[in-house]
Design an enzyme around this catalytic site. Sequence first.
Site, mmCIF file in Angstrom:
data_model
loop_
_atom_site.group_PDB
_atom_site.id
_atom_site.type_symbol
_atom_site.label_atom_id
_atom_site.label_comp_id
_atom_site.label_asym_id
_atom_site.label_seq_id
_atom_site.Cartn_x
_atom_site.Cartn_y
_atom_site.Cartn_z
ATOM 1 N N GLY A 10 0.846 -1.196 0.000
ATOM 2 C CA GLY A 10 0.000 0.000 0.000
ATOM 3 C C GLY A 10 0.880 1.245 0.000
ATOM 4 O O GLY A 10 0.500 2.302 0.468
ATOM 5 N N GLY A 11 2.088 1.121 -0.530
ATOM 6 C CA GLY A 11 3.107 2.170 -0.460
ATOM 7 C C GLY A 11 2.811 3.397 -1.304
ATOM 8 O O GLY A 11 3.470 4.420 -1.147
ATOM 9 N N TYR A 14 -2.260 7.102 0.676
ATOM 10 C CA TYR A 14 -2.171 8.389 1.375
ATOM 11 C C TYR A 14 -1.191 8.331 2.546
ATOM 12 O O TYR A 14 -0.339 9.199 2.712
ATOM 13 C CB TYR A 14 -3.575 8.790 1.866
ATOM 14 C CG TYR A 14 -3.591 10.092 2.621
ATOM 15 C CD1 TYR A 14 -3.864 10.129 3.977
ATOM 16 C CD2 TYR A 14 -3.286 11.291 1.968
ATOM 17 C CE1 TYR A 14 -3.853 11.322 4.670
ATOM 18 C CE2 TYR A 14 -3.283 12.490 2.652
ATOM 19 C CZ TYR A 14 -3.565 12.506 4.013
ATOM 20 O OH TYR A 14 -3.547 13.690 4.690
ATOM 21 N N GLY A 16 0.626 5.355 3.145
ATOM 22 C CA GLY A 16 1.697 4.453 2.700
ATOM 23 C C GLY A 16 2.885 5.179 2.112
ATOM 24 O O GLY A 16 4.037 4.854 2.408
ATOM 25 N N LYS A 138 -11.223 -4.497 11.682
ATOM 26 C CA LYS A 138 -9.842 -4.481 12.223
ATOM 27 C C LYS A 138 -9.684 -5.558 13.297
ATOM 28 O O LYS A 138 -8.622 -6.180 13.416
ATOM 29 C CB LYS A 138 -9.497 -3.092 12.792
ATOM 30 C CG LYS A 138 -9.260 -2.072 11.683
ATOM 31 C CD LYS A 138 -8.983 -0.684 12.214
ATOM 32 C CE LYS A 138 -8.739 0.283 11.064
ATOM 33 N NZ LYS A 138 -8.597 1.674 11.508
ATOM 34 N N ARG A 142 -6.967 -8.524 13.529
ATOM 35 C CA ARG A 142 -6.154 -8.721 14.736
ATOM 36 C C ARG A 142 -6.252 -10.175 15.216
ATOM 37 O O ARG A 142 -5.236 -10.781 15.582
ATOM 38 C CB ARG A 142 -6.620 -7.793 15.862
ATOM 39 C CG ARG A 142 -6.243 -6.331 15.676
ATOM 40 C CD ARG A 142 -6.571 -5.534 16.931
ATOM 41 N NE ARG A 142 -6.173 -4.130 16.828
ATOM 42 C CZ ARG A 142 -6.055 -3.313 17.891
ATOM 43 N NH1 ARG A 142 -6.315 -3.771 19.103
ATOM 44 N NH2 ARG A 142 -5.693 -2.048 17.734
HETATM 45 C C1 GFR Z 1 -9.652 8.590 14.002
HETATM 46 O O1 GFR Z 1 -9.794 7.247 13.532
HETATM 47 C C2 GFR Z 1 -10.503 7.068 12.376
HETATM 48 C C3 GFR Z 1 -10.944 8.110 11.589
HETATM 49 C C4 GFR Z 1 -10.752 5.744 12.004
HETATM 50 O O2 GFR Z 1 -10.304 4.739 12.802
HETATM 51 C C5 GFR Z 1 -11.442 5.477 10.838
HETATM 52 C C6 GFR Z 1 -11.894 6.521 10.047
HETATM 53 C C7 GFR Z 1 -11.641 7.829 10.439
HETATM 54 C C8 GFR Z 1 -12.074 8.992 9.625
HETATM 55 C C9 GFR Z 1 -12.334 8.678 8.198
HETATM 56 C C10 GFR Z 1 -11.078 8.780 7.391
HETATM 57 O O3 GFR Z 1 -11.310 8.353 6.087
HETATM 58 O O4 GFR Z 1 -13.280 9.492 10.167
HETATM 59 C C11 GFR Z 1 -14.091 9.972 9.153
HETATM 60 C C12 GFR Z 1 -13.443 9.660 7.821
HETATM 61 C C13 GFR Z 1 -12.964 10.934 7.182
HETATM 62 C C14 GFR Z 1 -14.104 11.798 6.787
HETATM 63 C C15 GFR Z 1 -13.897 13.147 6.773
HETATM 64 C C16 GFR Z 1 -15.341 11.279 6.392
HETATM 65 C C17 GFR Z 1 -16.355 12.130 5.986
HETATM 66 C C18 GFR Z 1 -16.134 13.488 5.963
HETATM 67 O O5 GFR Z 1 -17.107 14.365 5.567
HETATM 68 C C19 GFR Z 1 -14.893 13.995 6.359
HETATM 69 O O6 GFR Z 1 -14.776 15.345 6.313
HETATM 70 C C20 GFR Z 1 -13.487 15.859 6.547
#
Ligand code: GFR
Length: 312
Positions: A10-11, A14, A16, A138, A142
């Site tokens: 996955g290198g 974002y 990676g 996840k 694990r």
């Molecule tokens: C903090 O840990 C996590 C955060 C996690 O374990 C799993 C997912 C997240 C993030 C996601 C990253 O892709 O929480 C929401 C999501 C990012 C996101 C940002 C989703 C919808 C949005 O509108 C958004 O606006 C910045």
Amino acid sequence: MEKSKVLVVGGTGYLGRRIVSASLSQGHPTYVLQRPEIGLDIDKLQMLLAFKKQGAHLVEGSFSDLESLVRAIKLVDVVICPISGVHIRSHNILLQLQLVEAIKRAGNIKRFLPSEFGFDPARMGHALEPGRVSFDDKMVVRKAIQDAKIPFTYVCGAGFAAYFAGNLSQMGALVPPKEKVLIYGDGNAKVSIMDEDDIAAYTIKTIDDPRTLNKTLYLRPPENELSQKQLVEMWENLIGKKLEHISISAEDFLASMKGMDYASQVGVGHFYHMFYEGALTNFETGEEGEEASKLYPEVKYTRMNEYLKIYA
Ligand code: GFR
């Protein structure tokens, strides 16, 4: 002790790409899986060639050919797999379970770091639907790691700064609002937020550290444990202007999920746990986990008032 050889699966992703860079800059022989499936994704290919210029070894391998993964894994000591679950959820869990199987067959791996890098899923048993799938998946990975007796470190505990700081934690945005800022509840719940380059630096710091073998490394540097209110204040001081704060109650925020598409509902759930519940900071680390900035004080992690400057 010589630096372990690292394979990043996955290198070109974002996180990676940052882990590949950190591995190279911290002096590890670095291998990056090159999947034929990237086809005409020219950005990924160009990134892989850039890594090669920086000294990384590209290793061909495909999830449709388990033996090709086993061959790649046999070249290294440590495997790191930062592949996003939120975007390609069902896909993600299958890929990771295949990788676990390949690591088991290879038999040589000293440490595996699966795709964590967010909430600690072991503490999210209460999580809301549908966002809880990120954590349930996840936990499945694990269990497979632990059943296969593969040595591991789980790196988790912070929100990515680009998703939660630059936008002042506004959903659906990646830049700060100009006039009005939505405040979750009273805006006082503490959240751990970290620059993604620091997440990568701590990840590579920990792979040869016996203190985190079969443990969780928490990303909770004290100065980056902030409330949304504190984050917004930093921004207002930076731009010399106060925004209009509009508070939304937990009830109204959760009610907004109705009628949203699946991905947005997942996001709302994650935001709820972060900004109303404070789930990233409402527990003590220490019993079965270590905190990164304590273990690696030499990493000068980016503070959020510094991080925010580029957005002004
Ligand atoms: C903090 O840990 C996590 C955060 C996690 O374990 C799993 C997912 C997240 C993030 C996601 C990253 O892709 O929480 C929401 C999501 C990012 C996101 C940002 C989703 C919808 C949005 O509108 C958004 O606006 C910045």
